[in-house]
Write an enzyme that holds these catalytic residues in place. Structure first.
Site, PDB file in Angstrom:
ATOM      1  CG  ASP A 100      -2.274   0.520   0.982  1.00 20.13           C
ATOM      2  OD1 ASP A 100      -2.405   1.477   0.197  1.00 20.13           O
ATOM      3  OD2 ASP A 100      -3.226  -0.024   1.561  1.00 20.13           O
ATOM      4  CG  ASP A 201      -4.830   5.646   0.725  1.00 20.97           C
ATOM      5  OD1 ASP A 201      -5.808   4.906   0.910  1.00 20.97           O
ATOM      6  OD2 ASP A 201      -4.688   6.756   1.276  1.00 20.97           O
ATOM      7  CD  GLU A 258      -8.937   4.587  -1.522  1.00 21.61           C
ATOM      8  OE1 GLU A 258      -9.793   4.229  -0.714  1.00 21.61           O
ATOM      9  OE2 GLU A 258      -7.987   5.332  -1.213  1.00 21.61           O
ATOM     10  CG  HIS A 323      -8.460  -0.687   4.440  1.00 24.90           C
ATOM     11  ND1 HIS A 323      -8.185  -0.916   3.104  1.00 24.90           N
ATOM     12  CD2 HIS A 323      -8.170   0.615   4.657  1.00 24.90           C
ATOM     13  CE1 HIS A 323      -7.745   0.204   2.557  1.00 24.90           C
ATOM     14  NE2 HIS A 323      -7.730   1.152   3.467  1.00 24.90           N
ATOM     15  CG  ASP A 324     -11.044   2.696   3.530  1.00 21.74           C
ATOM     16  OD1 ASP A 324     -10.680   2.852   4.709  1.00 21.74           O
ATOM     17  OD2 ASP A 324     -10.375   3.110   2.562  1.00 21.74           O
TER      18      ASP A 324
END
Length: 548
Positions: A100, A201, A258, A323-324
């Site tokens: 990430d 991200d 993302e 995870h979001d």
């Protein structure tokens, strides 16, 4: 996607949120040695790519997404030597490592920011975004995604810095060439160490307007407004193309961004081959928006539109969880009466679509949302902010908590449920976030022994994808069923055709007889525990895949 990158089509990516995966030393926090200890489990599952949420040095204001040292490992997670051992073990098992990467912002404890805030004359002064006060106040009324103003005052400079997220996450100034060179150098350093891909991200916000106009959106209850002019800016795409030119393309690594993309056209701008940006993207949608607007009809429309837009030139990241997001079986399925069959159903639907499938930790055993008893039990800063916004809007504390529980990112961050003990086998100590009480019923240990479990369904799906050219490479065609929540589709190549039916509801639905003509052999059913597919009437959340 070029033929050189065709290996991406054969990946099944497993996302690990390290803090919640497995704790090897009893401090209540998952770590890199813990991941290494569970690598055999991931190999058994069948995954061949591992995406690690951030493990860099961080003060943990936002659980590692606030980085204070890009080329160091967070002490709680272990050491760089632990990372090297994990990399080597993954190589031995044929598992690619994806890191990430957070480069929209850093931590305010990063050395770059410490220097930048010290004075306007510092060599790193322009590494971040600074503006003078306007009439003694913030430059405008923009809101941070985590609550309050998006501007924070620094007396040393007599200026405000911009932070789209927490005030401890100042945005990097991508207009500064020296900053870009530092970031590019760091990315190449990780590739030299053996990283084979990056998930990037919050990448849609790199290009900032010079004038920082007032927002045109109505204010939130706290009086601030989310900035509505930071996405779809051409400068952001130019910065991504620079990353591609200087890192991604020469090193032949996987890249997934993302992104915030309000239209299919903008989504395609990030992934079409001639754009030279990313291999695939993960569209970000606020949990509240997802909960309020999701429906089977909308899902099918989105899939068809993005498939048609990119089937000749592009690729897809396929996911329901990360995870979001709230847990997929709680959001899209039924975590009550139809928990098991709907968890299998969602897996079968996702893995029957074209694109690279992503499995988020715990999804493969059907982990569910959790209702923690107090807002104080939640770690996620956006959950705490949303709770306050609901109170300001007039909700009672009970109603505000109930709504925040539905939306919270902590639903996906409770510790992995390895066994039926009090802490789910995640730690011998006190977990950093409370374990879901249903670990006594939903856990890896129980499901590995059960030939009809959700876990075994995932193993079969992943194995099927590896052996089936139709699933990894085939064309997609949706067939008309006459019912909005009954999906029928084919995946086909010249050598093979698969036919799948998915009942996206709690009601029974009959498959039109014409669609079953020549259906062939049943490969998998979400009702395998009940004996499998029984005929043209599909039960609630029933999926069935045929090979024609």
């Amino acid at each position: 996607m070029t033929e050189q990158k065709s290996w991406i089509k054969d990946l099944v990516v497993y996302q690990i949120y390290p803090r919640s995966f497995y704790d090897s030393n009893g401090d209540g926090i998952g770590d890199l040695p813990g991941i290494l200890q569970k690598l055999d489990y991931l190999e058994e599952l069948g995954i061949n790519a591992l995406w690690l949420s951030p493990v860099y040095r961080s003060p943990n204001d936002d659980n590692g997404y606030d980085i204070s040292g890009y080329q160091e490992i967070m002490e709680e997670f272990g050491t760089m030597e632990d990372w090297d051992r994990l990399r080597d073990a993954c190589r031995q098992k044929g598992i690619r490592v994806i890191m990430d990467l957070v480069v929209n912002h850093s931590s305010d404890e990063h050395p770059w920011f410490i220097e930048s805030r010290s004075s306007r004359e510092n060599p790193k002064s322009d590494y971040y975004i600074w503006r003078d006060p306007v009439d003694g106040h913030e430059p405008n009324n923009w809101a941070s995604a985590f609550g309050g103003s998006a501007w924070e005052y620094v007396p040393e400079r007599g200026q405000y810095y911009f932070h789209y997220f927490s005030k401890k996450q100042p945005d990097l100034n991508w207009a500064c060439q020296e900053l870009r060179d530092e970031v590019i150098g760091m990315m190449n350093w990780w590739v030299d160490k053996g990283v084979e891909g990056f998930r990037v991200d919050a990448i849609s916000y790199l290009d900032k307007p010079l004038d920082f106009p007032d927002s045109t959106l109505p204010p939130r209850p706290d009086g601030y407004s989310f900035p509505d002019c930071l996405i779809c800016r051409p400068g952001t795409h130019a910065y991504i193309r620079e990353m591609n030119r200087r890192v991604f393309a020469p090193r032949n690594i996987l890249t997934v961004g993302e992104v915030a993309a309000p239209t299919v056209e903008e989504l395609g701008n990030y992934v079409k081959t001639d754009r030279e940006e990313f291999d695939m993207v993960i569209p970000f949608v606020l949990p509240k928006t997802e909960i309020d607007t999701w429906s089977p009809k909308r899902l099918k429309k989105d899939i068809e539109e993005t498939y048609q837009a990119m089937k000749e030139d592009g690729w897809w990241a396929r996911f329901f969880s990360n995870h979001d997001k709230p847990r997929q079986v709680s959001l899209y399925g039924d975590d009550g009466e139809y928990w098991e069959v709907s968890a299998k159903f969602l897996a079968m639907f996702l893995h029957s679509l074209p694109g690279t499938p992503y499995v988020y930790q715990g999804e493969e055993i059907g982990m569910t949302n959790v209702k923690l008893p107090s807002i104080e039990d939640y770690d996620d800063p956006s959950t705490r902010d949303q709770y306050q916004q609901y109170l300001l809007s007039g909700m009672t504390p009970e109603a505000a908590l109930a709504q925040a529980q539905l939306e919270s990112r902590d639903n996906a961050r409770t510790p992995m449920q390895w066994d039926n003990s009090e802490t789910g086998g995640f730690t011998s100590g006190t977990p950093w976030l409370k374990t879901n009480p249903n670990t006594r019923e939903i856990n890896v240990e129980t499901q590995r022994r059960d030939s009809h479990s959700v876990y075994q369904c995932y193993r079969k799906l992943i194995a099927l994808r590896k052996e089936s050219p139709a699933l990894s490479r085939g064309d997609l065609v949706f067939l008309e069923t006459g019912q909005e929540d009954l999906f029928a589709l084919t995946r086909s190549t010249a050598e093979e055709t698969l036919l799948a039916f998915h009942n996206f509801s709690r009601q029974e639905h009959e498959i039109p007889a014409a669609l079953l003509d020549g259906a062939g052999e049943v490969l998998l059913s979400s009702y395998d525990r009940e004996g499998g597919y029984r005929g043209p009437v599909l039960r609630p959340y029933e999926s069935v895949i045929f090979r024609k």
